[in-house]
Design an enzyme around this catalytic site. Structure first.
Site: not given
Ligand code: GLA
Ligand code: GLA
Length: 679
Positions: A155, A312
């Site tokens: 991210e 995710e």
């Molecule tokens: C982000 C991060 C993860 C986690 C999620 C929690 O997407 O990439 O590591 O922290 O948020 O919602």
């Protein structure tokens, strides 16, 4: 799509899995992990995302033993690995040795270690250490049989997109000199004749740090462009190392296409990954499910309609909203399958096993604190089975809809700058309201970046398309002249790429196309809610619109308020096409306010819902195609059962997921059906 190991009959399976953080658990838990993964049908996990401190305990010291073992264990169990480069969260020794890599906020505060992502995208020191780690990871695992893809960082920009440090200042100057070539060009673009801001030396230029009054708006806009590019540069630097070691292993990084992530222009990034992957978390509130669909749809648009990878989302509650509500029965599967409906060929979560310690211990996972004897894990196992039945869909593209919504990062950034007619405007909310109206009418729409090819669309909605360079205006005008039906709104067509106002009356770049002219923009106070002649109340904005061309029809006028009697919505007939102007926020009283106007435009263009009357609004239809095969996804958006009578529409289908009986699909509350449709 990588990450999807092939099953015995050589039909690729949809990817299914999660971030997997075995380093948080004793070794014996790993065996239970893989056993449960097999039970759930997990095919792929992302490994080592936050493992830097474990992999490199000190400068020059490496510990790969545990990761070797985890990779081997996963491989022995038929599970592929999307291997992170592990650069997301630098270890404490690095920031102690080099505090100069820590980001600095607009107000001059340092972001200290203790959380994660505490690094400046432009720090040469951080870059050196990060690439050393990538080199080590790539050198060690390039040929590992479990490896199916590389996951660059994590991210990018989640917490560190806005860095105002001295490193950022230096890199900003380099970026600007490449963009403008000369200080004269920069001074002209930034309009520095205003407030005595003329620059005589590149070294005088800074990021838009906390200032005595509104910083120069073009400087602010360019800083946003630069900040997105700086992270993209980091992505490219890691990718170059990975490519050198493993030229055939695809490289991705997880985007965050969702309502609250503004900093990264993912449309520009898409060309830098081998496949697009996205993270998405549902927001509470009535438009939450619509926002999920919107973001999945836009991710597909960014991927050019090709399949993408859902890296995710959550099985249930997150831990970072003010109140973190668990998902209700049926929402786990419905949310996941909505992403698949919009082109995801992999369904992955954060994370596999819910952490016992740390800042995310209250974030849901595939295996919750309660363990495998839990409704969440049972729903996960069920979903794994459902995904198994969707193997024929793998590789299918989205079918082009007849309507599109344009989404544009420049306009998002520029329309919400300070020093504007109203600070209440929210770019994303306006776009989402138009999307909700399409859902309410049951009409398929593609959400696409503004630079997309519009040929093939009959209707294009461009909400708050604020930044309009001359070539974009010309392209839209030509598309309308060719028969396209364009809708745009208040605060659109206002500035060029340098954030300079188009002169002669608003909406500058679109004035001729729309056949209207606005002398002064007129935002509304919070308690002003004028009525239109059809009874809808509106808000935020009420442009005093003058019709200045023949062939302009007034679709709605104000019934009261300062603009009483004047047009609120107009449509200019142009050849076989049309250009509709909406000078107010129709969604102010709720997204339904948009639907009446949208219906008129769609009717004018001959675009209809493909769903039976009774299912419209309750059910979202998306379509994916692969070769001659066509797949319909029907998602029940409501909490009550809905019957979809396909026979009545002359559609013949067999179900991959759900059931078709006598031509009727009975969707349970929040249920999803996936059909193979015969032509
Ligand atoms: C982000 C991060 C993860 C986690 C999620 C929690 O997407 O990439 O590591 O922290 O948020 O919602
Ligand atoms: C003050 C300043 C002006 C201008 C106006 C705007 O009066 O002196 O330069 O900025 O505010 O309202």
């Amino acid at each position: 799509m990588p990450g999807a190991p092939r099953s015995a009959d050589d039909v690729a399976a949809l990817g299914f899995g999660a971030d997997y953080n075995p380093e948080q658990w004793p070794r014996e838990v790993w065996d239970e992990d893989v056993a449960l993964m097999r039970e759930a049908g997990v095919t792929v996990v992302s490994l080592a995302i936050f493992s830097w401190a474990r992999l490199q305990p000190a400068p020059g010291e490496w510990d790969f033993g545990w990761l070797d073992e985890a990779m081997d264990l996963l491989h022995a169990n038929g599970i592929g690995v999307d291997l992170a480069t592990a650069t997301a969260s630098p270890p404490p020794w690095l920031t102690r040795l080099h505090p100069e890599v820590l980001p600095v906020t607009r107000t001059g505060e340092t972001l200290w270690p203790g959380a994660r992502q505490q690094w400046r995208p432009t720090s040469p020191v951080f870059r050196r250490y990060a690439l050393e780690l990538v080199e080590a990871m790539a050198g060690r695992y390039a040929d590992h049989p479990a490896l199916v893809a590389w996951h660059v960082n994590n991210e990018l920009g989640c917490h560190n997109v806005w860095d105002y440090s001295d490193d950022a200042a230096a890199a900003f100057r380099t970026w600007l000199s490449e963009r403008y070539g000369s200080l004269d060009a920069l001074n002209a673009a930034w309009g520095t004749a205003f407030w005595s801001q003329r620059y005589g030396d590149w070294e005088e230029i800074l990021p838009p740090r906390l200032a005595a009054a509104h910083p120069n708006p073009t400087q602010q806009l360019d800083f946003k462009r630069f900040s997105s590019d700086a992270l993209r540069d980091h992505l490219r630097a890691e990718r170059a190392v990975l490519r050198r070691h493993a030229p055939t292993v695809p490289v991705t990084t997880n985007f965050m296409v969702m309502a609250h992530t503004t900093g990264m222009d993912y449309a520009a990034w898409a060309g830098d990954v081998d496949f697009v992957s996205n993270d998405h978390y549902v927001h509470p509130g009535p438009q939450g499910p619509d926002e999920l669909s919107f973001s999945a749809n836009l991710t597909s648009g960014i991927a050019g309609g090709e399949p993408w990878f859902l890296m995710e989302h959550s099985t249930s509650a997150v831990n970072w909203q003010p109140v973190n509500r668990p998902k209700r029965a049926g929402e786990l599967a419905r949310d996941s399958l909505t992403h698949v409906a919009h082109g995801a060929d992999a369904v992955c979560y954060f994370q596999w096993r819910q952490s016992a310690a740390g800042a995310e211990k209250y974030h849901s996972a595939m295996v919750p604190h309660a363990g495998a004897d839990s409704d969440v894990f049972r729903a996960v196992v069920d979903l794994g089975r459902t995904l198994g039945r969707l193997a024929p869909v793998v590789g299918a593209r989205r079918e082009h809809a007849r309507a599109a919504i344009l989404f544009d990062w420049d306009s998002w950034w520029a329309s919400e700058l300070d020093s504007h007619p109203s600070d209440r405007l929210r770019y994303h909310r306006e776009a989402l309201d138009w999307y909700s109206a399409f859902l309410a009418l049951g009409v398929r729409v593609d959400v696409v970046p503004a630079a997309s090819d519009l040929a093939g669309y009959d209707v294009v909605v461009a909400p708050v398309l604020h930044v309009v360079p001359a070539d974009l205006a010309a392209r839209l005008a030509a598309w309308v002249a060719d028969g396209g039906h364009l809708v745009t709104t208040y605060f659109s067509g206002i500035v060029d790429e340098h954030d300079h106002a188009w002169l002669g009356g608003y909406p500058g770049a679109f004035r001729d196309l729309l056949g209207v002219r606005v002398q002064e923009m007129a935002p509304l106070l919070d308690d002003e809610a004028p009525r239109l002649d059809d009874g809808r109340t509106v808000g935020l904005w009420a442009d005093p619109v003058d019709v200045v061309a023949g062939g302009v029809e007034v679709l709605s006028a104000y019934a009261d308020g300062e603009q009483a009697g004047r047009p609120a919505v107009t449509r200019h007939a142009v050849g076989h096409g049309s250009a509709t102007y909406v000078g107010t926020r129709l969604g102010a009283a709720g997204p339904d306010g948009v639907a009446a106007t949208l219906r008129t435009v769609l009717d004018g263009a001959g675009v209809r819902s493909e769903l039976p009357d009774r299912a419209r609004g309750a059910v979202e239809l998306t379509v994916r195609t692969r070769g001659a095969a066509t797949f319909w996804f029907l998602v029940n958006r409501t909490d009550a059962p809905v019957d979809v009578d396909l026979a009545g529409e002359g559609v013949r289908a067999e179900a991959l997921v759900g059931e078709v009986a006598d031509g009727v699909v009975a969707l349970s509350a929040r249920g999803v059906a996936v059909l193979r449709v015969a032509h």
